[in-house]
Design an enzyme around this catalytic site. Sequence first.
Site, mmCIF file in Angstrom:
data_model
loop_
_atom_site.group_PDB
_atom_site.id
_atom_site.type_symbol
_atom_site.label_atom_id
_atom_site.label_comp_id
_atom_site.label_asym_id
_atom_site.label_seq_id
_atom_site.Cartn_x
_atom_site.Cartn_y
_atom_site.Cartn_z
ATOM 1 N N HIS A 183 0.830 -1.217 0.000
ATOM 2 C CA HIS A 183 0.000 0.000 0.000
ATOM 3 C C HIS A 183 0.860 1.261 0.000
ATOM 4 O O HIS A 183 0.712 2.109 -0.868
ATOM 5 C CB HIS A 183 -0.948 0.010 1.209
ATOM 6 C CG HIS A 183 -1.488 1.376 1.490
ATOM 7 N ND1 HIS A 183 -2.620 1.861 0.884
ATOM 8 C CD2 HIS A 183 -0.999 2.388 2.268
ATOM 9 C CE1 HIS A 183 -2.815 3.113 1.289
ATOM 10 N NE2 HIS A 183 -1.852 3.450 2.121
ATOM 11 N N HIS A 222 -25.121 26.297 18.636
ATOM 12 C CA HIS A 222 -25.236 27.015 17.374
ATOM 13 C C HIS A 222 -24.454 28.332 17.352
ATOM 14 O O HIS A 222 -24.400 28.997 16.331
ATOM 15 C CB HIS A 222 -26.710 27.305 17.067
ATOM 16 C CG HIS A 222 -27.457 26.103 16.570
ATOM 17 N ND1 HIS A 222 -27.441 24.902 17.240
ATOM 18 C CD2 HIS A 222 -28.220 25.918 15.462
ATOM 19 C CE1 HIS A 222 -28.181 24.028 16.561
ATOM 20 N NE2 HIS A 222 -28.650 24.615 15.490
HETATM 21 C C1 LIG Z 1 -9.106 11.663 5.349
HETATM 22 C C2 LIG Z 1 -7.924 10.754 5.312
HETATM 23 N N1 LIG Z 1 -7.697 9.927 6.350
HETATM 24 C C3 LIG Z 1 -6.611 9.138 6.359
HETATM 25 C C4 LIG Z 1 -5.720 9.148 5.334
HETATM 26 C C5 LIG Z 1 -4.465 8.287 5.369
HETATM 27 N N2 LIG Z 1 -4.584 7.206 4.389
HETATM 28 C C6 LIG Z 1 -4.004 7.274 3.190
HETATM 29 S S1 LIG Z 1 -4.309 5.959 2.228
HETATM 30 C C7 LIG Z 1 -5.226 5.226 3.443
HETATM 31 C C8 LIG Z 1 -5.848 3.887 3.212
HETATM 32 C C9 LIG Z 1 -6.629 3.881 1.966
HETATM 33 O O1 LIG Z 1 -7.018 2.603 1.611
HETATM 34 P P1 LIG Z 1 -7.542 2.336 0.147
HETATM 35 O O2 LIG Z 1 -8.401 3.425 -0.287
HETATM 36 O O3 LIG Z 1 -8.102 0.978 0.131
HETATM 37 O O4 LIG Z 1 -6.231 2.421 -0.734
HETATM 38 P P2 LIG Z 1 -5.276 1.239 -1.164
HETATM 39 O O5 LIG Z 1 -4.832 0.546 0.093
HETATM 40 O O6 LIG Z 1 -6.072 0.363 -2.026
HETATM 41 O O7 LIG Z 1 -4.146 1.921 -1.837
HETATM 42 C C10 LIG Z 1 -5.273 6.047 4.570
HETATM 43 C C11 LIG Z 1 -5.993 5.695 5.801
HETATM 44 C C12 LIG Z 1 -5.988 10.041 4.270
HETATM 45 N N3 LIG Z 1 -5.168 10.154 3.236
HETATM 46 N N4 LIG Z 1 -7.105 10.804 4.272
#
Ligand SMILES: Cc1ncc(C[n+]2csc(CCOP(=O)(O)OP(=O)(O)O)c2C)c(N)n1
Length: 660
Positions: A260, A471
Site C-alpha cells: 500500500h 449554534h
Molecule cells: C481523510 C484521510 N484519512 C486518512 C488518510 C491516510 N490514508 C491514506 S491511504 C489510506 C488507506 C486507503 O485505503 P484504500 O483506499 O483501500 O487504498 P489502497 O490501500 O487500495 O491503496 C489512509 C488511511 C488520508 N489520506 N485521508
Amino acid sequence: MISREKHDRMANAIRFLSMDAVEKANSGHPGLPMGAADIATVLFTRFMTFDPKAPSWPNRDRFVLSAGHGSMLLYSLLYLTGYEDITIDEIKNFRQLGAKTAGHPEYGHAAGIETTTGPLGQGIANAVGMAIAERKLRDEFGSDLMEHYTYVLAGDGCLMEGISQEAIALAGHLKLNKLIVFWDDNNISIDGPISIADSTDQHARFRASQWNTIAVDGHDPEAIAAAVEQAQKSDKPTMIACKTVIGWGAPNKAGTHKVHGSPLGADEIAATRKALNWDAEAFSVPSDVLDAWRLAGLRSTKAHKEWQERLEKADPEKKAQFVRRFAGDLESGLDSAISAYKRKLAETKPNPATRKASEDALEVINGVLQETIGGSADLTGSNNTKTSQTKSITPDDFSGRYIHYGVREHGMAAAMNGMALHGGLIPYSGGFLIFSDYCRPSIRLAALMGIRVIHVLTHDSIGLGEDGPTHQPVEQMAALRAIPNLMMFRPADATETAECWQLALEHKDRPSGIALTRQNLMAVRTEFEEQNLCAKGAYDLISSADAKVTIFATGSEVEIAVKAHEALTAKGISTRVVSVPCFELFYEQPEAYQKAIIGNSPVKIAVEAGIRQGWDHIIGSDGTFIGMSSFGASGPYKELYKHFGITPEAVVAAAEAKLG
Ligand SMILES: Cc1ncc(C[n+]2csc(CCOP(=O)(O)OP(=O)(O)O)c2C)c(N)n1
C-alpha cells in the site's frame, strides 16, 4: 483496437514507472497504481476525451484520482500520454521539494491535475461538483460546447469516509449520469484487509442512493470497457466495482497491505520485472509502448479541433460569455452596479441583519453575473442565499441557478470546489458559521488550491440568541482565519456587506467566507464612498487625531464600538473607531498602512463576539479584548450581549479603567 498483449505492456509501463519512482523517492504508494493500471489504461486509451496539448480545454473529460495517495498512477498517465508538464525528470523527482510530482496530486502544480487529492473522499465529492457544472453548463450553452464525462478512481478509503455518502446521495438525487466512478475494490487498506473495519455492501449502498452499479474483474480490459460503455448509456451515475489485486504483478507482495504505502524494495522489483517479462531499465519506457501511449494522447485532437470550430461559429455573445467565464473574469458592469447600490444604501441607511444585506447584495450581483450558482445546506431561509434570479435546480431541470444541497455541509463545500475547478461557474452557498467546522477540510483545500468559492456563513455569534451554544460560533472566526489564503470577512452593515461580496468575487484565486448576522444592525457607513473601503481589510471608520482610545471591531460589534465612541467623546476622551472586516487583507497591506491603522493610542480595545485569538497582533498583548472566553448560552440575544459583557458600557468602562 489494442491487442491484449499491447494493453498489458501499456499497463505495465504505469506499474514500472510507479514502482521505480516510489523506490527512488524511498517513499510513496506503489500498490494502487499497480492494481489500478488496467482500469486506467482502458479509460485513457479508449474512452477519455482529452488533449494533452490543450490541458484546459473546457470540454475535456475530467479524471479525478480520489485516492490521491496513488499519485504515481496519475503522473504516469500524464507523462505517457504526453502532457508537457510531466517529463521523465519530474517522474524521477517524485516527492522531491519543488517537483511537480508532489506526494499527492496538487492542483496547479502540473496541467492535467484536475484537483488536489489526498484527504480521502474529497476527490469523489469534487467530481460531483464537476458533474453538476457540466450538466448546468450543458443546459446553458448546449451540447455543442459542453458535454463531457467525469471519471473518478476511488479506493476503499474514499468510500469509507463519511463525505462520500453526502456526495453519492447528492449525485444520485441529481441524476448525474455522466459521472462514472471506478471503485478500486482491492479489499486492502493500511491496517490490513477491509474486513477488519467494514462490512458495507457497496452495491446496495450506491443503489440505495439511486446509482447504477456494475461489477467487473479490474484486470480484464474487455470487461472494464464493456462496463464503461454500459455506464455511459445509463440515466443514473454509475459505480463500477473493479475487483483488483493491490500491487498486481509483484510476485510476493501483491494482494497485501505491504504494497500500500512502502517501496517494494530492490529484490521485489527485480522479481516483478522477471514475472512481467519487463527488460527496460528504471524510468525507460520501451519505444513501442511509449509510442502507443503517445498515440492514445492524440486520440481527441480532432474532437478538440471540431469543438474549437463550433465555438468560433457560435453566436458572438454566447461565445464571449463562454470564453469570459472560463477565464474567470467578471462582467464589466459589476462595479457600476455595486457602486449604484452603495449610493442607494448611503441615501436610505437601512439597518438589516447582514444576512439580509447579503441577499440584497446578491440580488444586484446575480442580476449582472450569469455564472453565480447559489445554494444552501438546507438553510435557504436563514442564509438568504436565494435571489429572484436563482430558480432551483431540479434533477430534470438544470436551467435554475440554485442548488438545494440538503443537510450536507461537507459534501456541499467539496462539490463547490469541484464546480470552481471545472470552470464557467462561481459557486457560493450558505450554512451556519458554526457548521463551517463540518466543511473545514474542503474549505482548507479550496484555500490550498487557490480557487474561488464563496461561503455565506450566517448566525455568526451569540447574536443568534435562543438556539444556544451548540449554534453560537465562538472560536470559528479565529479557526477560519488560521487557514492560509482564505479570506474571512465579517462586515458591519449593508454597505460593508456589498463591499465584501465585491472583494470575494474579484479574487479569482482564493476562497472566501462571509460571516453574517441574524440580528439587525444599524448602518455604520452613512456616507457614499466610491472606493471599496473593505479592500484594505481594516480602515478608519471614525478618525480622531491624537486619539487616547482606539476601538477595533468587526461585524455586529462595530455598532457597539460606534456607541462607545459617542459616550467616550461626550466624556471628552478622544476616540477612534477602526472597522476590521478582513484580517487577511489587512495583513497583506504595506507595513506603513498597517502601522498607521493600528496607531499609537495609549488604549487599544478590540470588540468581537468571539475569542481573542488573533487579535493581539492589532491590540498588543497589553490591549483590552472584549469578547467571548467561554461557550455562549441560550437566551434572547440582547440579554446575552449583556450577560457576556459585550456592550458599549463595557467598552467605556474598560477604556476609563485603562486611562486611570
Ligand atoms: C481523510 C484521510 N484519512 C486518512 C488518510 C491516510 N490514508 C491514506 S491511504 C489510506 C488507506 C486507503 O485505503 P484504500 O483506499 O483501500 O487504498 P489502497 O490501500 O487500495 O491503496 C489512509 C488511511 C488520508 N489520506 N485521508
